[in-house]
Scaffold this motif. Structure first.
Motif, PDB file in Angstrom:
ATOM      1  N   GLU A 118       0.818  -1.209   0.000  1.00 19.18           N
ATOM      2  CA  GLU A 118       0.000   0.000   0.000  1.00 19.18           C
ATOM      3  C   GLU A 118       0.855   1.264   0.000  1.00 19.18           C
ATOM      4  O   GLU A 118       0.438   2.302  -0.501  1.00 19.18           O
ATOM      5  CB  GLU A 118      -0.931  -0.020   1.223  1.00 19.18           C
ATOM      6  CG  GLU A 118      -1.999  -1.104   1.177  1.00 19.18           C
ATOM      7  CD  GLU A 118      -2.896  -0.945  -0.041  1.00 19.18           C
ATOM      8  OE1 GLU A 118      -3.178   0.203  -0.418  1.00 19.18           O
ATOM      9  OE2 GLU A 118      -3.301  -1.971  -0.608  1.00 19.18           O
ATOM     10  N   THR A 119       2.050   1.204   0.587  1.00 17.39           N
ATOM     11  CA  THR A 119       2.907   2.391   0.642  1.00 17.39           C
ATOM     12  C   THR A 119       3.308   2.842  -0.753  1.00 17.39           C
ATOM     13  O   THR A 119       3.199   4.026  -1.107  1.00 17.39           O
ATOM     14  CB  THR A 119       4.164   2.110   1.478  1.00 17.39           C
ATOM     15  OG1 THR A 119       3.774   1.683   2.778  1.00 17.39           O
ATOM     16  CG2 THR A 119       5.028   3.362   1.575  1.00 17.39           C
ATOM     17  N   SER A 164       0.315   4.208  -2.600  1.00 19.23           N
ATOM     18  CA  SER A 164      -0.057   5.540  -2.114  1.00 19.23           C
ATOM     19  C   SER A 164       0.884   6.609  -2.661  1.00 19.23           C
ATOM     20  O   SER A 164       0.451   7.697  -3.067  1.00 19.23           O
ATOM     21  CB  SER A 164      -0.035   5.562  -0.584  1.00 19.23           C
ATOM     22  OG  SER A 164      -0.317   6.852  -0.091  1.00 19.23           O
TER      23      SER A 164
END
Length: 326
Positions: A141-142, A145
């Motif tokens: 997810e990092t 994002s």
């Protein structure tokens, strides 16, 4: 006014700026006749001041300030443009910059279609992965994002985008919006006094800003050919390599005031062999403008009459000093 601009082509881009001033009516506001229809000495000198910024652009060395006390007759350093003319010049430069930024974006878009994203360092030739392939490196997810919040750029160079630049900087409105957001973000969490201090310093920096086209030429893709000389803008201020403002020599205005060749040589620091040619070129430029305006406008127009009077008065001082008949 194409004829006037073409006739003064050797003074480009000052000829375009002059046309812009005429179209905005600045000379009509300035040239108000006095008694018996004659224009005052103040009007004549202000006209020479404006024309000196356009057609008498000879810069002084920074060390010249040390010997100003030895110049009792000449002012040497040319005064700044009157406020209304300075604002008009900045508006002209913004208009040209906006047009040229569209050219840069168009060329950059064509190059992106042909060559893809700029992802190769110019000297080493090392390539780095593009945005699409970077999402495949680590599936978490990092990374996703960061990819969603990354700067969108196309005309802007990939390397300058690392410093926060984007295609928004190619539009004056977008650039102002970006600057506003940066100011707003920097003020969050700070005290009121600190915010006020920052806004005041930002306003001072904005007043002394460099021409935005210089920034555009630095952030554009490296394979876009750019040359500052092809952009017809006239910077309000010119800076040397150390960042100091370079002042203009007021030789034309000083000569119009006292009419002495010797003083121009001694106090303005111009060589004897150059004084005649510089003043002659300035005088012939005034005559060219006067003749062109006579062809364009009615004989009773104030601007036509003012330039006619200026050409006559400057010519009298020039011919008397150099025993000439031009």
């Amino acid at each position: 006014m194409a004829g006037l601009a073409t006739h003064l082509h050797y003074h480009e881009p000052s000829n375009y700026v002059l046309v812009s001033f005429l179209q905005r009516g600045l000379f009509h506001d300035l040239c108000q006749p006095g008694l018996k229809g004659k224009f005052s000495k103040d009007v004549m000198r202000k006209m020479v001041l404006v024309l000196s910024h356009l057609f008498g652009r000879r810069f002084l060395h920074a060390s010249f300030k040390r010997r100003l006390h030895l110049c009792p007759t000449s002012k040497v350093i040319l005064e700044d443009l009157p406020d209304e003319f300075a604002e008009a010049l900045q508006a002209y430069n913004r208009q040209v910059t906006d047009v040229f930024s569209q050219y840069l974006k168009t060329v950059a878009a064509e190059l992106e279609e042909e060559r893809g994203e700029e992802n190769k360092l110019p000297l080493s030739g090392i390539e780095f992965p593009d945005q699409a392939s970077s999402t495949d490196l680590v599936e978490n997810e990092t990374i996703k994002s960061l990819a969603r919040s990354s700067i969108v750029y196309s005309a802007c160079s990939s390397f300058t985008a690392l410093s926060g630049n984007s295609d928004l900087h190619f539009h004056s409105t977008g650039q102002k919006a970006a600057v506003h957001l940066e100011k707003k973000a920097s003020s969050v969490g700070g005290g009121s006094e600190e915010s006020e201090h920052k806004s005041e310093s930002d306003e001072e920096d904005e007043k002394e800003h460099r021409e935005p086209i210089e920034h555009l030429l630095k952030i554009i893709r490296q394979d876009v050919y750019t040359d500052m000389n092809v952009v017809p803008i006239l910077p309000l201020k010119k800076y040397n390599s150390t960042g100091r403002v370079q002042h203009l020599n007021a030789y034309a205005l000083d000569f119009f005031k006292h009419g002495s060749q010797k003083v121009i040589e001694k106090e303005n620091g111009i060589k004897a062999g150059e004084v005649f040619s510089l003043l002659k070129d300035f005088y012939l430029t005034i005559k060219s403008i006067s003749c062109s305006l006579e062809e364009l406008g009615p004989e009773t127009d104030n601007v036509v009459l003012a330039f006619k009077q200026l050409a006559r008065e400057f010519g009298e001082k020039f011919n008397n000093q150099f025993d000439s008949d031009i």
